[in-house]
Each structure stands twice: as structure tokens, then as C-alpha cells.
Scaffold this active site. Sequence first.
Site, PDB file in Angstrom:
ATOM      1  N   GLN A 177       0.826  -1.208   0.000  1.00  0.00           N
ATOM      2  CA  GLN A 177       0.000   0.000   0.000  1.00  0.00           C
ATOM      3  C   GLN A 177       0.863   1.263   0.000  1.00  0.00           C
ATOM      4  O   GLN A 177       0.328   2.363  -0.107  1.00  0.00           O
ATOM      5  CB  GLN A 177      -0.915  -0.004   1.236  1.00  0.00           C
ATOM      6  CG  GLN A 177      -1.884  -1.175   1.268  1.00  0.00           C
ATOM      7  CD  GLN A 177      -2.731  -1.246   2.511  1.00  0.00           C
ATOM      8  OE1 GLN A 177      -2.888  -2.318   3.083  1.00  0.00           O
ATOM      9  NE2 GLN A 177      -3.295  -0.123   2.965  1.00  0.00           N
ATOM     10  N   ARG A 215      -8.835  -1.053   8.316  1.00  0.00           N
ATOM     11  CA  ARG A 215      -9.970  -0.175   8.011  1.00  0.00           C
ATOM     12  C   ARG A 215     -10.446   0.589   9.241  1.00  0.00           C
ATOM     13  O   ARG A 215     -11.633   0.620   9.553  1.00  0.00           O
ATOM     14  CB  ARG A 215     -11.100  -1.006   7.416  1.00  0.00           C
ATOM     15  CG  ARG A 215     -11.731  -0.268   6.241  1.00  0.00           C
ATOM     16  CD  ARG A 215     -12.540  -1.090   5.333  1.00  0.00           C
ATOM     17  NE  ARG A 215     -13.196  -0.178   4.402  1.00  0.00           N
ATOM     18  CZ  ARG A 215     -13.853  -0.539   3.335  1.00  0.00           C
ATOM     19  NH1 ARG A 215     -13.940  -1.794   3.026  1.00  0.00           N
ATOM     20  NH2 ARG A 215     -14.424   0.333   2.559  1.00  0.00           N
ATOM     21  N   CYS A 216      -9.476   1.184   9.937  1.00  0.00           N
ATOM     22  CA  CYS A 216      -9.840   1.796  11.220  1.00  0.00           C
ATOM     23  C   CYS A 216      -9.140   3.119  11.460  1.00  0.00           C
ATOM     24  O   CYS A 216      -9.210   3.635  12.568  1.00  0.00           O
ATOM     25  CB  CYS A 216      -9.488   0.860  12.351  1.00  0.00           C
ATOM     26  SG  CYS A 216      -7.762   0.905  12.724  1.00  0.00           S
ATOM     27  N   GLU A 236     -12.864   4.270   5.661  1.00  0.00           N
ATOM     28  CA  GLU A 236     -12.889   3.467   6.881  1.00  0.00           C
ATOM     29  C   GLU A 236     -14.099   3.716   7.765  1.00  0.00           C
ATOM     30  O   GLU A 236     -14.408   2.895   8.639  1.00  0.00           O
ATOM     31  CB  GLU A 236     -11.611   3.733   7.672  1.00  0.00           C
ATOM     32  CG  GLU A 236     -10.391   3.304   6.901  1.00  0.00           C
ATOM     33  CD  GLU A 236      -9.127   3.880   7.487  1.00  0.00           C
ATOM     34  OE1 GLU A 236      -8.268   3.107   7.887  1.00  0.00           O
ATOM     35  OE2 GLU A 236      -9.009   5.104   7.556  1.00  0.00           O
TER      36      GLU A 236
END
Length: 789
Positions: A224, A374-375, A744
Site C-alpha cells: 500500500q 480499516r480503522c 474506513e
Amino acid sequence: MTQQCKTSKAIGGMGHSIKRKEDVRFVQGKGNYVDDIKLDGMLYMDIVRSPYAYAKIKKIDAEAALKIPGVVAVVTGKDLEQYNLHWMPTLMSDTQMVLPTDTVMYQAQEVAAVIATSRYAARDGREAVRVDYEPMKPVIDPFKALDPDAPVLRTDKPGKTDNHIWHWEVGDKAKTEEVFANAEVVVKEQMHIPRIHVASIETCGCVADYDKVNNHLTMYMTTQAPHAIRTVIALVAGHVGLTEEKVRVVAPDIGGGFGGKVPVYPGYVIAIAVSFLVGKPVKWIEDRSENLQADSFARDYHITAEMAGTKEGKILATRFKVLADHGYTDASANPSKFPTGMFSIATGSYDYHTAYMEADAIYTNKPPGGVAYRCSFRVTEAVHAIERMTDRFALEIGKDPAQLRFENFIKKEDFPWPSPTGWIYDSGDYEAGLRKAMDAIGYDELRKEQAEKRANGELMGIGISTFTEVVGAGPSKDFDILGIKMFDSAEIRVHPTGKAIARFGTKSQGQGHETTYAQIIAEELGIPAENIQVEEGDTDTAPYGLGTYASRSTPTAGAAAAIAARKLRDKARKIAAYLLEVSEDDLEWEPGKFFVKGAPEKAKTIQELVFAAYTNHPQGMEAGFEATHYYDPPNLTFPSGAYICVVDIDKETGGINVRRFVAIDDCGNIINPMIVQGQVHGGLTQGIAPAMYESLVYDEAGNILNGTFMDYLVPTAVESPNWETGHVITPSPHHPIGAKGVGESPTVGAPPAIANAIVDALSPYGITHLDIPITPYKVWKALKEKGAI
Ligand code: MCN
Ligand code: CUN
């Protein structure tokens, strides 16, 4: 949703739901993933992994493996030690074994690598490697890790006498204690945010391709953050000649990242080392079980949460104490100065000024990690704590949880709002969001229905979560990873015929950047989005950036795109003034052209102006039509959401049915409503996951009990309710296009809405809290214990 589009559909700027450009290749099977890369003479790598959570390695016997046709080498920690490559730094400046020389620290840890001429031979070789272990008693329970008789795990660290990693705290401890001591109401719960896994469809992998003749490494990998990886490779391997200009990192198409493709895994390092030594490309692709069992986990926070308030329902203070289980090493992916990420956003959407939070991180014999699945860096944990406690407080004083929230919300006129833990919330309208969600779901009727059902002994629950997110790292004064500041970049080149290529320092893993970045540029320049090609992920061509995670792409690279495009528009204005023989002040812009004020027929289109930049530009002006911008945001963006969930529970079995789920998000101005909706649907499904299904479970010996998709329950369309979505729009005041990140939010906001709904259903029986994942068995057991069945 009400957002006016300034551009025509043909231009396709902000607010248009144009179809995703990248899907043309994805739906035709023409995506190019790492495993699609095949190079001449390529070797394949497979990894021998430990069956024990904690053991001494007595012997590694590669003899039988080396006899298998096609196997060319078995690499161990002792081999890497000769080149000082057996250890590597983690993103949090801890250290991690690449391959062990004497001890394994968790089940599924890499023990040796088998290199072969085919993937099958490599796998056969892996099965044939014999390792003698001497198992030791592991530390699995984080609450026992600091016991005086617990073995000290990190014996590699000189002088280490316990399993404590770091202590962190923020807020005003003394004032918080005082408020709690004098409060009319104090509620307290112990909660666990379980260890989960991103479980992306594509596992991790790479092809390391070292060219001995030119001393050049091309590293194709599922990352990423390609540029950061390039810098790290150069810092670690510069001494053997791999300086930064000799390293190219390419992240091709990625099948889901979700934070799990931020860290550096040992497999990457081994593949590079082997390719460097043998001068051939080496491919390593994990299988599903390896991915689930060994790659970075997320969450695993044990939180003691307390809230203090008045009997009338005014929140006065919160206190959170975290025990963070990091496994064998702190391999989290957080900004350097924030060991708990943005957990300190845990004061939530509420207007109170006293809070204290602390966290202690510890080592155990579990896989390392702590990625931000995803936070937005631990915001899921923070939001779960505050939203659960808000409901807990409402239950305690017998007030409707929606009403309690209305009475405590930060008001829309109070932004920018300084939080008690140091954040400056940029904008929001929490009241409008909750109002909209309540109207959409029919809140008042649902409460009436619930009262009737309760009278009949039926279990129905309504759960709310009104969360505030914090994304877009970040202002470089506060945010860096391994010292590299967290700005991001865009470079736009417009060709003479008015078509463009734009490159970015971020890297999409499915978020649709090829479409939305083109839309931002289309909005600013009036060049149709379909004429703008977006490229990411190749460090040889893209400008330097920190990558895609923490919903930062829109807040940072998206802003860079807008500003780079504005630089070009300024240039276009100069050219227009020259061609139309007027002063710049006499020109007016509408998407796609400059025209003379009061004489709209005297106009030059952006395409004509770009052509002139190459063919007829004013003398003295630099030719060409290109701009680059490195954007360092002045603040983070603070998206928010109001989610409401309705559940029906079967008393006899504990079975939970999510009947309705309404999600109202505020991510500021929206670039592509369809893409945002897709993000929200996917994110909500990844929110129901930890709330009801997912959790990595270990036994006392450190064996993972659900290391395959047979037992680790990833929700599918079957388990997902019909997500009902909507928006409130409060543009970010400091972002050039008023956008906030959204990727997110749904995963952050959904779990407490679901947990609150389930606890609401069970509350008549004295149940005040259940830890996620809330399974039918947990519900049934709780009801049984309370004598309800
Ligand atoms: N967007 C928009 N309008 C806004 C905000 C965003 O149209 N106001 C669009 C963006 O242009 C982008 C998408 O929504 O196309 C997500 O943007 P953003 O919120 O900026 O997030 P990032 O692009 O930085 O993506 C990261 C975020 C994270 S951290 C995880 S984890 C996650 C997520 O995105 N991983 C994903 N969504 C994912 N979606 C897919 N398909 N795959 C992943 O691995
Ligand atoms: Cu929060 S996981 Mo995403 O940052 O790649």
C-alpha cells in the site's frame, strides 16, 4: 444527498457517479496482480513455518528437501545471519526476525525458505524439511504477561526484564479523577476488541528481480506504500549497493489491502536476499492459511472503559485504560509519534472537556501486528469504547440513547472544536446526521414496536452509533512513518491534444482512484475525466508519497491533485489572456474554458489553451503543460456518521437477525457518490464482521483454532443485511475541495451500532455489555445466566 455538480456529465467532475475506469479490465479478467507476473528463469519460494508458539530450534535438516527435483536451496536464519539480514526493523522501530537462528516466537512463524524451479517443487520441498524443536511454555494470556513468573520473551533485547513494550497516556489525569470522584453517575465496563484479520481476497506476495549486471532491483509487491518501501530497502541494503536509485518498487493491481499490506513481512526480505545472491527473479505468494495465521493482525485491545455524568444525562468525563496485545513484536503500522494510533479520538462526538486515557502494550507468543484494519489507526477501538459507553450511560439513567446523544453533541456552530485530547475537529453536523438516520429508520415507531414486543417477552433491539473519525494524516509537523513525513503528491501532465496522465504517491487497492482522481482534475480543469489517465504504484514514475491507508488518499493526494490542477489553470489563464489579447483580470472561467467577461463568444477552451502551451505560448513563458504538488495538510479531516441498527433475537437459540441498518455518513463533499456508496457497503460488511463473526482465537498452547476460512467466518452477501445509506455534507473547511476521507468510516462506526442493538434487546434481563463478536451462543449463554430462559 444534495450536492450540486458544477461540471457537465460529459466532463464528469465532482459529484458525478461515473463508472469505475479500472473495472473495464477487472471485469474482463485483465487485472495485473503480482501473481500474474512471470519472468524468465523465475524461481519460486515457499516457507517452512513453526507448529509451536514458543520453541527452541535444535536442528534444521534440509537433506531430504534438497533431493527433491527442482529444489535449489533451503535458506535458514543462519544463512541470512552471514549477511546480517536475519533481523529487520518494524514500522514502530521494534525489531523482528526475518528467519530465526535459535528460537521461534509464535505459531506459523517463518523458520526456513525453500527455493525451487516451480511452485510445486517448492511446496514439496517445504514438506520435506525436518525441524527439531524443543517446545517451551508460551505466554498467551495478555493479562498474565506481566506476572513476575512469566517468561521474558524478548531475550534478544539486552537487559529486558519483562514483557512490557511501552506506556502511553494523554489527557488530564488529576482533573479526570476529580470529576469521577464527584460525579452523580459512573458507569464502567471491561471490553475486548478482538484480534481479527483483514483477510483480503488476494494474499500477500512479491517477485524480487535483481539484475546483477546493472546492479538494479525491481520489487513487484503487494504494498500500500511503494515509496516508503523503496526508501526502507535502500536504508537497509544500501551497504550492499542497493542505493535508492537502484531500487524500483512496483505495486501492480492489488486485490484488497485494508491495512494488511502496509507492513514489511519476512517473505519479502527473504525473496530480495535470495534474488540478490543468485541473480534470478524469486516469486513468493502466500497461501490463504499462511495469510490468516502469520500476517499482521488488527485490534486486540482490552479496554477498561468508564464514563462519568449527571443524573440528567450530561456526559462529564471519560477514562479509558488499554492493554494492547502486540504479539511477539510491535509491528503496528502507526505514525511514529502515536503508538496507539488515533485512539485518543475516543472522546467521541460529545461536548465535554475532561478525559484521560492510557495504554500499555505487551509481548505475547502470538503473531505480531496491530495494523489499522480499516480503522484509521485504532479509531475502531476508540469508537467502540465511547459509543458502547454512551449507551451504557443512557441505560443506567434510563434515558433514550438518541435523546442522550442530542443533549451531548458538539453543536455545528462550535466547530472548529478542540477535543480534550488535543484534536481540532474541523466540521460536522452530528444532530442533522442522527435526525436523518432516525427519520430514515422510523425510530419512534420502532421504539413503540419494541415496547409491545417486550411486553410479550420478545427480544428486539435498536442500537445507535454516532461516531467521529479522524483521517488524512497528516500535517507533517505531527505525522511521520520512520521519520518520513506524511504529505502526499500529485503530478499532472497534459499532452498537446488536451489529454492527460496524472500520477500519485498513493496506491489504490480497490478504492477506485483511477476514476476519482480523474474526476478531481476534471472538476478543476474541465478536461473530461475519461481523457485523464491515472497511474499509481511505480516508484520510477510516480512522485514520492506515503501511500494509501488511513483514508488519507482523498485528504492528501486528492488535495494535491486539486492544487496541481489549479496551478495549470493559472497557466491556462495567462495563455488565454495572451491569445485573446485581454488582461487576465478580464477573463472568467467556467469548467472547460476561459472567456472574456461580458463577451462569452470570445473564449478559448482548455484544449486550445493546452495546445497553445506547446505550439504558440507567450515568449518568456515556460513551454509545456505540467504541474506537480506535494500537499501537506494543515489539519486532519473529521468525517462522522450516524448509524442505526435494528435486531431481532430468538430467545431459545440466541440467533441474531439484523433487520435494518441505516448509515448516514458525512465525508464532506463527495467526488463520486457511487464509489462512496461502494466503500460504505464494503466497509459496513467489514463492520458486521467483528461485531458478529470474526475473531482469531488461540488455545493455551498458542495454537490458532481458526486458521482457515472453514472456521474464520468472513461475512458474505448472505450474512449482510440490506444496507440503507445516506449523507449529510459538511465540507472540510481546510481541504481544497472540501472533501473528507470515507474509506474506513463504515467499519469504524458499524460494530458499536450492532453491539448496542443486541445489548438493547437483552437489557431487560440485566445484561449491560457483551464483547464482540456477539455470537448466538454468547447471547444464549448470557440469557441462561440471567435466568431469562
Ligand atoms: N471518495 C469520494 N468522496 C469523498 C471521499 C472519498 O468520492 N468525499 C472516494 C475516493 O476518491 C476514493 C474512495 O472514495 O476513490 C476512498 O477514498 P478515501 O476515503 O480517501 O480512502 P483511500 O482512498 O485512502 O482508501 C483507504 C481506505 C482504507 S484505509 C482501507 S483499509 C480500505 C478502504 O479504503 N481498503 C480497501 N477501502 C477499500 N476498498 C477496497 N475495495 N479495497 C481495499 O483494500
Ligand atoms: Cu486503517 S487500514 Mo487502511 O489504513 O489501509
